[in-house]
Design a protein around this motif. Sequence first.
Motif, PDB file in Angstrom:
ATOM      1  N   UNK A 232      -0.291  -4.888  -3.794  1.00  0.00           N
ATOM      2  CA  UNK A 232       1.209  -4.562  -3.808  1.00  0.00           C
ATOM      3  C   UNK A 232       1.125  -3.818  -3.063  1.00  0.00           C
ATOM      4  N   UNK A 233       0.352  -3.576  -2.217  1.00  0.00           N
ATOM      5  CA  UNK A 233       0.443  -2.142  -1.503  1.00  0.00           C
ATOM      6  C   UNK A 233       1.886  -1.981  -0.117  1.00  0.00           C
ATOM      7  N   UNK A 234       2.523  -1.176  -0.431  1.00  0.00           N
ATOM      8  CA  UNK A 234       3.721  -0.858   0.787  1.00  0.00           C
ATOM      9  C   UNK A 234       3.121   0.566   1.074  1.00  0.00           C
ATOM     10  N   UNK A 235       4.021   0.472   2.871  1.00  0.00           N
ATOM     11  CA  UNK A 235       3.677   2.112   3.474  1.00  0.00           C
ATOM     12  C   UNK A 235       4.787   2.986   3.133  1.00  0.00           C
ATOM     13  N   UNK A 236       4.943   4.215   2.341  1.00  0.00           N
ATOM     14  CA  UNK A 236       5.849   4.923   2.115  1.00  0.00           C
ATOM     15  C   UNK A 236       6.273   5.981   2.950  1.00  0.00           C
ATOM     16  N   UNK A 237       5.918   6.434   4.574  1.00  0.00           N
ATOM     17  CA  UNK A 237       5.923   7.076   6.074  1.00  0.00           C
ATOM     18  C   UNK A 237       6.017   5.471   7.076  1.00  0.00           C
ATOM     19  N   UNK A 238       7.274   6.347   7.891  1.00  0.00           N
ATOM     20  CA  UNK A 238       6.314   5.482   9.204  1.00  0.00           C
ATOM     21  C   UNK A 238       5.177   5.800   9.392  1.00  0.00           C
ATOM     22  N   UNK A 239       5.144   4.005   9.821  1.00  0.00           N
ATOM     23  CA  UNK A 239       3.180   3.779  10.259  1.00  0.00           C
ATOM     24  C   UNK A 239       2.920   3.093  11.265  1.00  0.00           C
ATOM     25  N   UNK A 327      -2.821   7.184   2.471  1.00  0.00           N
ATOM     26  CA  UNK A 327      -1.865   8.156   2.474  1.00  0.00           C
ATOM     27  C   UNK A 327      -1.076   7.126   3.427  1.00  0.00           C
ATOM     28  N   UNK A 328      -0.682   6.415   3.750  1.00  0.00           N
ATOM     29  CA  UNK A 328       0.227   5.588   4.236  1.00  0.00           C
ATOM     30  C   UNK A 328       1.061   4.943   3.040  1.00  0.00           C
ATOM     31  N   UNK A 329      -0.295   4.602   1.627  1.00  0.00           N
ATOM     32  CA  UNK A 329       0.594   4.023   0.624  1.00  0.00           C
ATOM     33  C   UNK A 329       1.065   4.737   0.134  1.00  0.00           C
ATOM     34  N   UNK A 330       1.341   7.003  -0.019  1.00  0.00           N
ATOM     35  CA  UNK A 330       1.420   7.798  -0.927  1.00  0.00           C
ATOM     36  C   UNK A 330       1.660   8.161  -0.219  1.00  0.00           C
TER      37      UNK A 330
END
Length: 587
Positions: A232-239, A327-330
Amino acid sequence: MQLKGQIAYHGIAYVQGKASGPLVASNVELSFWGGIDPQTSEVIDRHHPLSGKYIQDAILAIPSGRGSCSGSGVLLELLLNGRGPKGLIFSRKEDILTLGVVVAEEIFNKSIPIVILGTDEFQDLQSATYVSINGNIVSKAQHKGVPKNFELVIENPLGTSLSRHVELSNEDKEFLEGLHGRAAQAAMRIILRMAAIEGANKLIHVTQVHIDGCVYTGPGSLNFAERLRDWGGKVLVPTSLNSISVDQKRWRSQGVTSTFGEAAEKLATAYTDMGGSPTFTCAPYLLSSAPKKGDQVAWAESNAVVYANSVLGARTMKYPDFLDICIALTGRAPHGGLHLKRNRLASLCVELPALQKEDIDDSFYPLLGYQIGGLAGNRIPVITGLDTARPSTDDLKAFGAAFATMASAPMFHIVGITPEAATLQDAIGERDSIESISLDLRHLETSWRTLNSAQDDSPVDLISLGNPHFSIAEMRKLANICRGRKKNDRVSMMVTCGRATHGLASQAGLVEELERFGVQFITDTCWCMIDEPLIPTYAKTIMTNSAKYAHYGPGLTGKKFYFGSLERCVTAACSGSYDKGIPEFIK
């Protein structure tokens, strides 16, 4: 400390465990990406003292890693396919390779011990034949052969406790407790372990992430990404996403095998499924989304990290592959390293004679970066004497990529050029002085000869350009050099670039013009991932203007390499031969 039949040293255990085996050791840092074959464990960096050695089932002792952030991915592959070392010993803090082991332990339940020794102890260890690791203790035999009490296999790693001294926000605790899903929970565990190693006492928010882990190093890299996505991973910041291992639009027509092409494409898809943008470039600083001075970001890919810190003035550690997506996931990163101003100061000054732009050509900057990277090691250098030469952003790109190939330091300063070095004092802070080295340009001959590994008069078969990815300015420069000339039909000429740059160049008519000359464009991937058949099977000798590729290329491709300026590359494309003359600025 001396035990019966052994000499033992106390170190710091980054990853706990027990292991014993023959020692493979060097005083020279080693990049696992481009330096070790993940399928065989052979050291393939042909410029390294360990070239030709195998690290499988050995204890590897090196001061630290260097070069590519993808070293963590290579180490993960080695551990998962049974080709890895039994343990690692370093003489200083090492994030990239440690992260590979942390991921193996946290996600795949496989591990090897990692110990940091003091400099003197590390040097003394070099003479050993066999060593053992037990937690933070490293023992060496006083005689040849394997002591009877050595365990030759790793059994039940002692594990590492999750360090709790890192201050956690309520959001961090929610991630750790699994309230935002299993992928984010695993990501936070890995981040906290790395934060403890870094000595960070808290986490910070970052504004963007650049992911290098989308490079296909083998089934392990794909398994890792798909596992996070399926959790279920989704990035939380622009990546943004780094170069992948194939040209996504053209790999089938380029003759890439379906097994490799499909695996590489699946890996890219796993990251875009998690919200990564399909930028597929190793030069994210060329994108409109590039960060500004003072922005806290989390970038991976060694040349991109060095450019972001040094030229843009953004703040990022040299994040290993896999920690980038965590880091992108959090949206959270350790508050340490180059995120802190005090850690961005120079500790080495390299003094050059004052130079003018007309004194040098564009091969000067990659040569200089390669030379200074070797001198700097893990020290951040500040360079004087270049302010009058006014290097362009492309010059700084070439310098930074070469510097990152040889150094483990994640940034440099150039007085009067880079944003945190308006003066020498700005770069060194409140210290009265630091170690200084005067570099005569004649010293660059050593790097020149190292990068020109083709010692004979072999004809040039392929011109390789775009490592790191070509910019629109470099496209224009190449078109100007090629205009009115005819390429030798026997010589292939290829340019790698990002999709965005290719689109701009196409709109400007540069792609059409250069294709008429005989240039083949490749997007999405970069030279460190390219092999046959995209590199023609008949090609025996490659010429490049990239010090990075001239360094890694012999080991990655098995080909001989020439290095030179862009002008010399075009001349070789037209004549089919290489001008072996040393540049005037070296003489």
